[in-house]
Design an enzyme around this catalytic site. Sequence first.
Site, PDB file in Angstrom:
ATOM      1  N   ARG A 134     -32.766  -7.362  -1.318  1.00 50.62           N
ATOM      2  CA  ARG A 134     -31.710  -8.349  -1.606  1.00 50.62           C
ATOM      3  C   ARG A 134     -30.313  -7.817  -1.257  1.00 50.62           C
ATOM      4  O   ARG A 134     -29.320  -8.167  -1.899  1.00 50.62           O
ATOM      5  CB  ARG A 134     -31.770  -8.765  -3.084  1.00 50.62           C
ATOM      6  CG  ARG A 134     -31.444 -10.237  -3.307  1.00 50.62           C
ATOM      7  CD  ARG A 134     -31.585 -10.629  -4.761  1.00 50.62           C
ATOM      8  NE  ARG A 134     -32.955 -10.953  -5.120  1.00 50.62           N
ATOM      9  CZ  ARG A 134     -33.531 -12.130  -4.912  1.00 50.62           C
ATOM     10  NH1 ARG A 134     -32.872 -13.087  -4.327  1.00 50.62           N
ATOM     11  NH2 ARG A 134     -34.775 -12.352  -5.272  1.00 50.62           N
ATOM     12  N   ARG A 185     -25.955 -12.418  -3.291  1.00 53.04           N
ATOM     13  CA  ARG A 185     -24.803 -12.845  -4.074  1.00 53.04           C
ATOM     14  C   ARG A 185     -23.835 -11.724  -4.435  1.00 53.04           C
ATOM     15  O   ARG A 185     -22.707 -11.996  -4.832  1.00 53.04           O
ATOM     16  CB  ARG A 185     -25.284 -13.538  -5.358  1.00 53.04           C
ATOM     17  CG  ARG A 185     -25.647 -14.995  -5.141  1.00 53.04           C
ATOM     18  CD  ARG A 185     -25.962 -15.668  -6.469  1.00 53.04           C
ATOM     19  NE  ARG A 185     -27.203 -15.164  -7.036  1.00 53.04           N
ATOM     20  CZ  ARG A 185     -27.530 -15.259  -8.329  1.00 53.04           C
ATOM     21  NH1 ARG A 185     -26.681 -15.804  -9.182  1.00 53.04           N
ATOM     22  NH2 ARG A 185     -28.695 -14.805  -8.763  1.00 53.04           N
ATOM     23  N   ARG A 220     -22.544 -18.924   2.505  1.00 57.44           N
ATOM     24  CA  ARG A 220     -23.486 -19.866   1.886  1.00 57.44           C
ATOM     25  C   ARG A 220     -22.781 -21.076   1.280  1.00 57.44           C
ATOM     26  O   ARG A 220     -23.450 -22.044   0.870  1.00 57.44           O
ATOM     27  CB  ARG A 220     -24.263 -19.153   0.769  1.00 57.44           C
ATOM     28  CG  ARG A 220     -25.477 -18.332   1.176  1.00 57.44           C
ATOM     29  CD  ARG A 220     -26.677 -19.232   1.487  1.00 57.44           C
ATOM     30  NE  ARG A 220     -26.875 -20.281   0.491  1.00 57.44           N
ATOM     31  CZ  ARG A 220     -27.439 -20.129  -0.700  1.00 57.44           C
ATOM     32  NH1 ARG A 220     -27.920 -18.958  -1.031  1.00 57.44           N
ATOM     33  NH2 ARG A 220     -27.542 -21.138  -1.546  1.00 57.44           N
ATOM     34  N   ASP A 245     -36.540 -16.788   2.157  1.00 59.61           N
ATOM     35  CA  ASP A 245     -37.033 -16.892   0.780  1.00 59.61           C
ATOM     36  C   ASP A 245     -38.549 -16.996   0.821  1.00 59.61           C
ATOM     37  O   ASP A 245     -39.105 -17.604   1.744  1.00 59.61           O
ATOM     38  CB  ASP A 245     -36.447 -18.115   0.078  1.00 59.61           C
ATOM     39  CG  ASP A 245     -36.740 -18.079  -1.412  1.00 59.61           C
ATOM     40  OD1 ASP A 245     -35.888 -17.564  -2.172  1.00 59.61           O
ATOM     41  OD2 ASP A 245     -37.832 -18.509  -1.818  1.00 59.61           O
ATOM     42  N   TYR A 253     -45.706 -19.880  -8.528  1.00 60.25           N
ATOM     43  CA  TYR A 253     -44.698 -20.940  -8.423  1.00 60.25           C
ATOM     44  C   TYR A 253     -45.354 -22.315  -8.314  1.00 60.25           C
ATOM     45  O   TYR A 253     -44.941 -23.278  -8.962  1.00 60.25           O
ATOM     46  CB  TYR A 253     -43.790 -20.721  -7.207  1.00 60.25           C
ATOM     47  CG  TYR A 253     -42.750 -19.650  -7.415  1.00 60.25           C
ATOM     48  CD1 TYR A 253     -41.709 -19.842  -8.317  1.00 60.25           C
ATOM     49  CD2 TYR A 253     -42.794 -18.454  -6.722  1.00 60.25           C
ATOM     50  CE1 TYR A 253     -40.751 -18.858  -8.518  1.00 60.25           C
ATOM     51  CE2 TYR A 253     -41.843 -17.466  -6.912  1.00 60.25           C
ATOM     52  CZ  TYR A 253     -40.825 -17.673  -7.812  1.00 60.25           C
ATOM     53  OH  TYR A 253     -39.880 -16.712  -8.019  1.00 60.25           O
TER      54      TYR A 253
END
Lengths: 346, 346
Positions: free
Chosen positions: A27, A31, A40, A76, A151
């Site tokens: 990652r 962010r 983004r 992702d 998920y």
Amino acid sequence: MVDLRDSALLRACRGEPVPHTPVWFMRQAGRSLPEYRAARAGLGMLESCLRPDVVVEVTMQPVRRYGVDAAILFSDIVLPVKAAGVDLDIEPGVGPVVANPVRSAADVAALPQLDPAAVEPVAEAVRGLVGELGATPLIGFAGAPFTLASYLVEGGPSREHVRTKALMYGDEQTWHALADRLAQIALAFLRVQVDAGVSVVQLFDSWAGTLSADDYTRYVLPHSRTVLEGIRAHADVPRIHFGVGTGELLGLMAAAGADVIGVDWRVPLDEAAKRVPAGIPVQGNLDPAAVFAPWPVVAERARDVLRRGTAATGHVFNLGHGVLPDTDPDVLARLVELVHAESVTP
Amino acid sequence: MVDLRDSALLRACRGEPVPHTPVWFMRQAGRSLPEYRAARAGLGMLESCLRPDVVVEVTMQPVRRYGVDAAILFSDIVLPVKAAGVDLDIEPGVGPVVANPVRSAADVAALPQLDPAAVEPVAEAVRGLVGELGATPLIGFAGAPFTLASYLVEGGPSREHVRTKALMYGDEQTWHALADRLAQIALAFLRVQVDAGVSVVQLFDSWAGTLSADDYTRYVLPHSRTVLEGIRAHADVPRIHFGVGTGELLGLMAAAGADVIGVDWRVPLDEAAKRVPAGIPVQGNLDPAAVFAPWPVVAERARDVLRRGTAATGHVFNLGHGVLPDTDPDVLARLVELVHAESVTP
């Protein structure tokens, strides 16, 4: 053209001598970087993953900033499932949310396969990145069948994975059918990335650590093997296999067909080296929370990771899980410098 | 008066022969029971914990319903911290929320101690329960210093424990001062329970599994030892020590001064038995998600737990973590029957 097989990352993945321990961060594109948040802005996560210009920019950002030894494709794990036609989205602050959770044999039978054309923007981004990265290898990745299944079955992120385990334990045939479908999707997605030029792949089984070794062996390993062996048959690229809380599973995750085992911070690398077959390099494993400590503490802990890493046949320095959103990028920059300057080469 | 030292639970905790494997469930008194939801209606969690009538009723409910071999006091790990005077509450669907998180040496110095009078309603409930329970032992409990500290430092539940670890790694002196304060609170709370009549205590370090063995040893073990050894010095009651994801820590959690080690579902009990010192019984460890499978699967898995449990010096059957809210109480009732009927006594 640059021969990436001589890069520090690929040499380490093969357990060969390296000029320095290669380092990248799970990652690393994310962010924690202001330039990421700018790139983004106004774009949904999955939308961004299908915009080659955004993928290239965001993937390059940490390479420019940190001088890491690898880029990792900005994408992702649910992207290929979405691209295959499953109605899902990533909600900010929540994670993937699936419109119609998959819980019956009929639901599984209705799951589409992934048409490589549906992820052509990813292939385009990979080709662009390979040109731009030059001597820095690009890592591709996919989510492993268990984590993807969780998920789809839960309908979103889950801490307990209750419905997933209920399906697994209660209707084994449907479980295996589901996991096989997802293995095919993950494999197809990785093949697209490999064909477009990634030099290494990582299979993320983020939540495998919620399973006992027996359950992992029976319900999960065969499907992760489908992916990893499918890539082995397809191309000569190292395959890294990673999950969190997998201290009991490291040997099994290697047995699934991995070349390198990613280790979270709970098991020191010298101990991890004993749990994987001889000759298998390890990746990791500084606690992502440790980078919030004062620098001398971070440095001391990073040196400890480097020292313990020498017990393995090869070592790729990384955090033990993804970079946390509040991480100070300057600390990661110093970490890269430290790893490059102080690598202990055996 | 009944001598509880001959109960199946206490015999198992001492590693002595038992008529059957004792069984209880973490969080057996809780949202999975309709009678619990009725008793709690309109009452906040911490308010309930200080109402002796509610505590007695809710603690008794699973004993009546399941015929388990132990009651566990209905309470909450943050109750003694609240009772000591820290401004916190439990928000439904969130968990403990702390008004002023504890992050500096001054914050730590300002932490109050627990006046036993502030938990007198708990003592009253314990005395009432001991009378009502007769031959069924009552387990008291407290939260361990690390888990309590994480709530106080983060200000609420946390997955990553970033601020807690930053304090621990970055300001060791303040960390140890905080953990010692919380050890004193936990110890005072357990003493009150023991003096009022509980027969066994369990120290919950729910989140210890987020630490490596080295960090656990350096930052946490000394403080959990303060609690466990403090109880040993105070009274002759068995001390169970439990956390989730603690496969790497089982031996250390025993070394902290425990008589019995609770094990989550990730490590089979026969393996867990090898990781604790000889003579230490184990508690666990059916996956709480497994009870959502069809009964034959649940039964098969419970039998496997029983079989593996015979590898230890003693075995207390339990889930590997708390009962999940959607659990069907009838399945737990059948589990108790199965454990009682099919215990494999070595």
